[in-house]
Scaffold this active site. Structure first.
Site, PDB file in Angstrom:
ATOM      1  N   CYS A 104       0.830  -1.205   0.000  1.00 31.43           N
ATOM      2  CA  CYS A 104       0.000   0.000   0.000  1.00 31.43           C
ATOM      3  C   CYS A 104       0.866   1.258   0.000  1.00 31.43           C
ATOM      4  O   CYS A 104       1.571   1.516  -0.972  1.00 31.43           O
ATOM      5  CB  CYS A 104      -0.972  -0.031   1.182  1.00 31.43           C
ATOM      6  SG  CYS A 104      -2.359   1.125   0.992  1.00 31.43           S
ATOM      7  N   HIS A 120      -3.615  -5.301   1.528  1.00 23.60           N
ATOM      8  CA  HIS A 120      -3.278  -5.557   2.923  1.00 23.60           C
ATOM      9  C   HIS A 120      -3.676  -6.994   3.247  1.00 23.60           C
ATOM     10  O   HIS A 120      -4.716  -7.477   2.816  1.00 23.60           O
ATOM     11  CB  HIS A 120      -4.037  -4.610   3.849  1.00 23.60           C
ATOM     12  CG  HIS A 120      -3.550  -3.197   3.800  1.00 23.60           C
ATOM     13  ND1 HIS A 120      -2.343  -2.815   4.339  1.00 23.60           N
ATOM     14  CD2 HIS A 120      -4.117  -2.076   3.281  1.00 23.60           C
ATOM     15  CE1 HIS A 120      -2.189  -1.507   4.156  1.00 23.60           C
ATOM     16  NE2 HIS A 120      -3.239  -1.043   3.515  1.00 23.60           N
TER      17      HIS A 120
END
Length: 492
Positions: free
Chosen positions: A330, A432
């Site tokens: 991310c 994630h």
């Protein structure tokens, strides 16, 4: 309700243990923390953002996590500013000195809405509440959202947890009780001593003293637990210093100033042959077998911190140039890119500069803006591939603002091309939780092992959730062995 004498007393794990124990007794425990402050987040199936600790408690209770379990989430951004999340959605930013003035009433409304949603969905359930910090911060008590106001509102029976490892456990408990108002004192139905080392009978005299001088039973003395559990905040990373016997791979993890979603690393931490070493800006990278750049709440601010500390920044670039494996998640992937554009000033950059050069380890351009991407994702990995072996399923969740595009031809990490890119030995993803997929995690590790001439590990690994379930069961086993819940569960 589980209250603590301080932050870090162990409320989150004791709440998770209580949820698992009640589930074993045939109940439907409903974990709930009215307000949490954490950058370690989870995205529920409906696309709502919540604290990871409440997701963990939901799994302990045998329930699917939902943001109603944590209706107010504050995500620190630095400079005494936090993003405010109500019922899973971002509703603005606030400075600490204005929070109780501007956000108390909306926060209390969100808390009541979350309670109503949970109780309507599970009318037979028993709420298991977690407090926040200390319940007797006298300067904050009039605007307390998530401790004794909530306990009084629901007439909760409270257990007060103290961490004996910190020392001063008698002062912790007696001082907290002394600062309670007369109307609040009867809410405390039991005391719990947490993180005790050694023989428990050595504390018998202390237990008798506490009961005689407070009039409240000591429900138990929980031992120091050697298992690793997901921590509530990044300060707990300091406790992860032990060297593993038999570790064959060392993976450096950048400890970014605005580190977020560090629970992404728990599956790697749980691998017996992997040693994680956290490296902060200004420290030497050394010669690890791989580098992971985790999520960031303020990507540009963390990029500046890396670039201002040339030791780690140049070490990372030299490592990648020499063919070292680097993996970004991310915000970590974003700062590995070539260019980051922040026209609205969302990501903490300084001097109003909207275009910032990244570390240029991936040919990517990220533009921040628009609504957050908040959703669970399932895909098939296209990298790494070993021989002619088939693609592996991977899953996780997106939690980011902005979009990323490749400026050059890049190998996609998975069949959903917008979720990840690979360029040489450097890769990154928006997923994630990607390391929770056991076969994919092992395949990634096997690439590193092959470079060192180490034997290849089996890819036949279950999802990390199975290991998490086993850890929660062991936690509940210890809780049942050392804690007497009956005084807490009995009606007044």
């Amino acid at each position: 309700m589980v209250l603590g004498t301080s932050s870090g007393a162990g409320k989150s794990l004791m709440t998770a243990a209580l949820c698992r124990v009640l589930r074993r007794r045939g109940e439907t425990p409903l974990p709930f923390k009215g307000q949490n402050m954490s950058n370690n987040a989870w995205v529920d199936q409906a696309g709502g953002e919540m604290a990871y600790s409440q997701a963990l408690q939901a799994w302990a209770a045998g329930l699917e996590p939902q943001c109603a379990m944590n209706p107010v989430l504050l995500k620190p951004q630095g400079d005494s500013t936090s993003e405010v999340i109500h019922l899973g959605q971002s509703v603005g930013n606030c400075r600490a000195e204005h929070y109780y003035r501007d956000w108390f009433r909306p926060g209390w409304a969100a808390i009541r809405s979350g309670l109503n949603e949970l109780q309507e969905a599970y009318p037979e359930g028993r709420l298991v509440l977690e407090g926040a910090g200390s319940p007797v911060e006298v300067n904050l008590q009039p605007r307390d959202l998530t401790n004794l106001r909530l306990a009084q509102y629901l007439r909760a029976r409270c257990i007060l947890v103290a961490d004996i490892e910190r020392g001063g456990v008698f002062a912790q408990l007696v001082g907290t009780l002394a600062l309670l108002r007369p109307v609040e004192r009867p809410l405390i139905r039991g005391l719990l001593i947490n993180r005790f080392r050694g023989r428990r009978e050595l504390f018998d005299e202390g237990r008798r003293w506490l009961e005689a001088n407070t009039g409240i039973p000591v429900l138990g003395v929980m031992p120091w637990l050697d298992e690793l559990f997901p921590p509530e905040d990044s300060l707990d990373l300091l406790e992860r210093r032990g060297r593993k016997r038999g570790a064959e791979l060392e993976i450096a993890v950048l400890k970014l100033p605005s580190l977020s979603n560090f629970s992404d690393l728990d599956p790697l931490e749980a691998e017996p042959t992997v040693q994680l070493r956290w490296v902060a800006p200004g420290e030497e990278l050394g010669n690890p077998d791989a580098v992971v750049v985790p999520g960031s709440k303020q990507t540009l601010r963390d990029l500046e911190a890396l670039q201002l500390n040339a030791t780690l920044c140049s070490g990372l670039q030299q490592f990648a140039a020499a063919g070292g494996a680097v993996f970004g998640i991310c915000g970590g992937m974003q700062l590995l890119g070539r260019e980051l554009c922040d026209p609205e000033g969302l990501e903490g950059g300084s001097n109003g500069i909207s275009h910032t050069p990244g570390l240029n380890l991936l040919p990517l351009r990220t533009v921040f803006g628009g609504n957050k991407a908040l959703r669970q994702r399932h895909s098939s990995a296209l990298w790494p591939l070993v021989g002619e072996s088939s693609n592996l399923p991977i899953e996780g969740f997106e939690l980011h603002r902005g979009s990323t595009t490749a400026l050059e031809t890049c190998q996609p990490l998975c069949t959903d091309a917008e979720l990840g890119w690979v360029h040489g030995s450097v890769a990154g993803t928006y997923l994630h939780g990607v390391f929770e997929s056991g076969p994919w995690r092992r395949r990634w590790l096997n690439q590193l092992r092959a470079r060192k001439g180490l034997p290849i590990l089996s890819e036949q690994q279950p999802h990390h959730s199975r290991q998490r379930e086993a850890l929660l069961d062991r936690l509940a086993d210890a809780f049942e062995q050392h804690v007497n819940l009956e005084p807490l569960l009995q009606q007044p």
